[in-house]
Design a protein around this motif. Sequence first.
Motif, PDB file in Angstrom:
ATOM      1  N   GLY A 297       7.048   6.648  -6.225  1.00  0.00           N
ATOM      2  CA  GLY A 297       8.010   5.845  -5.485  1.00  0.00           C
ATOM      3  C   GLY A 297       7.639   4.394  -5.394  1.00  0.00           C
ATOM      4  O   GLY A 297       6.824   3.885  -6.181  1.00  0.00           O
ATOM      5  N   LYS A 298       8.232   3.711  -4.402  1.00  0.00           N
ATOM      6  CA  LYS A 298       8.038   2.277  -4.198  1.00  0.00           C
ATOM      7  C   LYS A 298       7.353   2.056  -2.852  1.00  0.00           C
ATOM      8  O   LYS A 298       7.749   2.633  -1.838  1.00  0.00           O
ATOM      9  N   VAL A 299       6.328   1.213  -2.849  1.00  0.00           N
ATOM     10  CA  VAL A 299       5.640   0.870  -1.599  1.00  0.00           C
ATOM     11  C   VAL A 299       6.595   0.041  -0.742  1.00  0.00           C
ATOM     12  O   VAL A 299       7.101  -0.999  -1.177  1.00  0.00           O
ATOM     13  N   VAL A 300       6.856   0.510   0.480  1.00  0.00           N
ATOM     14  CA  VAL A 300       7.799  -0.201   1.354  1.00  0.00           C
ATOM     15  C   VAL A 300       7.136  -0.782   2.596  1.00  0.00           C
ATOM     16  O   VAL A 300       7.724  -1.607   3.292  1.00  0.00           O
ATOM     17  N   ASP A 301       5.893  -0.365   2.877  1.00  0.00           N
ATOM     18  CA  ASP A 301       5.215  -0.904   4.053  1.00  0.00           C
ATOM     19  C   ASP A 301       3.723  -0.655   3.936  1.00  0.00           C
ATOM     20  O   ASP A 301       3.301   0.426   3.521  1.00  0.00           O
ATOM     21  N   VAL A 302       2.924  -1.661   4.261  1.00  0.00           N
ATOM     22  CA  VAL A 302       1.465  -1.522   4.307  1.00  0.00           C
ATOM     23  C   VAL A 302       0.972  -2.187   5.577  1.00  0.00           C
ATOM     24  O   VAL A 302       1.296  -3.349   5.856  1.00  0.00           O
ATOM     25  N   TYR A 303       0.200  -1.435   6.350  1.00  0.00           N
ATOM     26  CA  TYR A 303      -0.452  -2.004   7.528  1.00  0.00           C
ATOM     27  C   TYR A 303      -1.949  -1.822   7.359  1.00  0.00           C
ATOM     28  O   TYR A 303      -2.430  -0.714   7.099  1.00  0.00           O
ATOM     29  N   ARG A 304      -2.691  -2.919   7.450  1.00  0.00           N
ATOM     30  CA  ARG A 304      -4.152  -2.811   7.330  1.00  0.00           C
ATOM     31  C   ARG A 304      -4.797  -3.797   8.290  1.00  0.00           C
ATOM     32  O   ARG A 304      -4.237  -4.851   8.599  1.00  0.00           O
ATOM     33  N   LYS A 305      -5.989  -3.443   8.741  1.00  0.00           N
ATOM     34  CA  LYS A 305      -6.793  -4.344   9.550  1.00  0.00           C
ATOM     35  C   LYS A 305      -8.255  -4.122   9.197  1.00  0.00           C
ATOM     36  O   LYS A 305      -8.650  -3.032   8.767  1.00  0.00           O
ATOM     37  N   THR A 306      -9.060  -5.153   9.363  1.00  0.00           N
ATOM     38  CA  THR A 306     -10.490  -5.045   9.146  1.00  0.00           C
ATOM     39  C   THR A 306     -11.157  -4.968  10.508  1.00  0.00           C
ATOM     40  O   THR A 306     -11.045  -5.900  11.311  1.00  0.00           O
TER      41      THR A 306
ATOM     42  N   LEU B 187      -2.863   2.279 -14.175  1.00  0.00           N
ATOM     43  CA  LEU B 187      -4.038   1.621 -13.615  1.00  0.00           C
ATOM     44  C   LEU B 187      -4.116   1.860 -12.105  1.00  0.00           C
ATOM     45  O   LEU B 187      -3.104   1.766 -11.405  1.00  0.00           O
ATOM     46  N   PRO B 188      -5.306   2.174 -11.591  1.00  0.00           N
ATOM     47  CA  PRO B 188      -5.451   2.445 -10.159  1.00  0.00           C
ATOM     48  C   PRO B 188      -5.269   1.197  -9.312  1.00  0.00           C
ATOM     49  O   PRO B 188      -5.598   0.081  -9.735  1.00  0.00           O
ATOM     50  N   ILE B 189      -4.748   1.409  -8.106  1.00  0.00           N
ATOM     51  CA  ILE B 189      -4.523   0.325  -7.156  1.00  0.00           C
ATOM     52  C   ILE B 189      -5.368   0.603  -5.919  1.00  0.00           C
ATOM     53  O   ILE B 189      -5.279   1.670  -5.321  1.00  0.00           O
ATOM     54  N   THR B 190      -6.195  -0.358  -5.527  1.00  0.00           N
ATOM     55  CA  THR B 190      -7.055  -0.187  -4.363  1.00  0.00           C
ATOM     56  C   THR B 190      -6.251  -0.346  -3.078  1.00  0.00           C
ATOM     57  O   THR B 190      -5.119  -0.848  -3.093  1.00  0.00           O
ATOM     58  N   THR B 191      -6.831   0.045  -1.948  1.00  0.00           N
ATOM     59  CA  THR B 191      -6.118  -0.088  -0.675  1.00  0.00           C
ATOM     60  C   THR B 191      -5.804  -1.544  -0.358  1.00  0.00           C
ATOM     61  O   THR B 191      -4.747  -1.841   0.208  1.00  0.00           O
ATOM     62  N   GLU B 192      -6.711  -2.460  -0.723  1.00  0.00           N
ATOM     63  CA  GLU B 192      -6.420  -3.872  -0.462  1.00  0.00           C
ATOM     64  C   GLU B 192      -5.447  -4.450  -1.490  1.00  0.00           C
ATOM     65  O   GLU B 192      -4.892  -5.530  -1.294  1.00  0.00           O
ATOM     66  N   GLY B 193      -5.206  -3.716  -2.583  1.00  0.00           N
ATOM     67  CA  GLY B 193      -4.286  -4.178  -3.611  1.00  0.00           C
ATOM     68  C   GLY B 193      -2.872  -3.656  -3.451  1.00  0.00           C
ATOM     69  O   GLY B 193      -1.971  -4.061  -4.195  1.00  0.00           O
ATOM     70  N   LEU B 194      -2.641  -2.761  -2.502  1.00  0.00           N
ATOM     71  CA  LEU B 194      -1.295  -2.228  -2.272  1.00  0.00           C
ATOM     72  C   LEU B 194      -0.362  -3.339  -1.788  1.00  0.00           C
ATOM     73  O   LEU B 194      -0.690  -4.064  -0.859  1.00  0.00           O
ATOM     74  N   ARG B 195       0.788  -3.461  -2.428  1.00  0.00           N
ATOM     75  CA  ARG B 195       1.736  -4.515  -2.090  1.00  0.00           C
ATOM     76  C   ARG B 195       3.152  -3.953  -1.999  1.00  0.00           C
ATOM     77  O   ARG B 195       3.512  -3.023  -2.729  1.00  0.00           O
ATOM     78  N   TYR B 196       3.951  -4.555  -1.150  1.00  0.00           N
ATOM     79  CA  TYR B 196       5.357  -4.167  -1.024  1.00  0.00           C
ATOM     80  C   TYR B 196       6.045  -4.273  -2.381  1.00  0.00           C
ATOM     81  O   TYR B 196       5.872  -5.246  -3.122  1.00  0.00           O
ATOM     82  N   GLY B 197       6.822  -3.253  -2.697  1.00  0.00           N
ATOM     83  CA  GLY B 197       7.618  -3.268  -3.921  1.00  0.00           C
ATOM     84  C   GLY B 197       6.952  -2.646  -5.125  1.00  0.00           C
ATOM     85  O   GLY B 197       7.616  -2.415  -6.144  1.00  0.00           O
ATOM     86  N   ALA B 198       5.658  -2.386  -5.057  1.00  0.00           N
ATOM     87  CA  ALA B 198       4.947  -1.803  -6.201  1.00  0.00           C
ATOM     88  C   ALA B 198       5.472  -0.399  -6.499  1.00  0.00           C
ATOM     89  O   ALA B 198       5.676   0.402  -5.588  1.00  0.00           O
ATOM     90  N   ARG B 199       5.725  -0.121  -7.778  1.00  0.00           N
ATOM     91  CA  ARG B 199       6.133   1.220  -8.207  1.00  0.00           C
ATOM     92  C   ARG B 199       4.867   2.002  -8.535  1.00  0.00           C
ATOM     93  O   ARG B 199       4.099   1.593  -9.423  1.00  0.00           O
ATOM     94  N   VAL B 200       4.680   3.112  -7.835  1.00  0.00           N
ATOM     95  CA  VAL B 200       3.390   3.799  -7.919  1.00  0.00           C
ATOM     96  C   VAL B 200       3.577   5.304  -8.039  1.00  0.00           C
ATOM     97  O   VAL B 200       4.650   5.853  -7.754  1.00  0.00           O
TER      98      VAL B 200
END
Length: 365
Positions: free
Chosen positions: A242-251, A307-320
């Motif tokens: 599917g398509k990434v529609v939301d990512v929430y991350r904090k350090t 190609l693998p996508i890391t957690t910090e590389g996840l972006r809105y709209g990416a087809r994965v």
Amino acid sequence: MRKIGKQEIEDIAVGAALLGTGGGGDPYIGKLMALQAVEEYGPITLLSIDEVPDDALVVASGGMGAPTVLVEKIPSGHEISQTFKALEKYIGKEVFATYPIEAGGINSMLPLALAAQLGLPVIDADGMGRAFPELQMTTFYLDGISATPMVLADEKGNVTIMDTIDNAWTERIARSVTVQKGGAATSAIYPMSGKNLKDSGIHDILSLEEQIGRAIRLSKEANLDPVQEVLKLTNGFELFAGKVVDVYRKTEGGWALGTAHIEGLREYKGQTVELRFQNEHLLAKSGERLLCVTPDLIAVVDSETGLPITTEGLRYGARVVVIGMPCHPKWRTEKGIQTVGPRYFRYDTDYVPVEELVGKGSVAK
């Protein structure tokens, strides 16, 4: 025994990012460090586990901290060699070889860079068969092997030596030190004998990473689906596309914590998947249906390239594509589940092997 050069490093970096389940540090940064070291010092010797003497001192090398920090706080390249020199001085014995503590982006690359710098061989083994967020989460811990003495160093030249009462305390103290060092540091950890590594380590991990990277690289030339080639090599399952529609991350506390939501495409249209991560992806579910959970591996790959996508590389709209892979049998023991299972991470679910989840009606292929 064989030599590792630039193409092997390129392929290992891709495979490491996949088995790193979204964590283990930025593979691109680690790859550049390893390539630069090979350019400067020459090819690296890779040893099979059987080529390591039983009485040899072998030490894991890698990075510690939040992957999000490593994107901006890049290692200088010299601190990792400082850790080994300090550890040798503390123990009073020369290190025979190094090995990766985990199969992760930068943490599969740093041992290669270190080996080139110091003229050491790298052993084709690790302590996880994937990546996990905490230092005690190794197959060595399952067998009672101490993580210390351990050395942490940063790019400013600060070197910290720790000798702790157990591996849980190693994690607590080292995490605090890493936060003080800016959220990321490099380490020399789990010094042990060659026999310990043979008995407790996960063998042939760098070779598997190389095979995965090579398969993804060559699949386009052969007009093959790279995702399917990966699944064959890892005995894995397609869980969702599917398509990434939301990512929430904090350090926070030395980790990258967060969630990602993916909206279904193709046959998954009308469904959504939620991923939860602590450096690494640890749980995937669609509504109330569990798709895959730690210690099994969850990875996100680009639907076109594989190609693998890391957690910090996840972006809105990416087809994965989200894939699940069975973990090493060592993690499916009672102690393994206690150490890295879902309830350790405060998820209110029991561990169920991914192949059973697929058999119970998951959308996996």
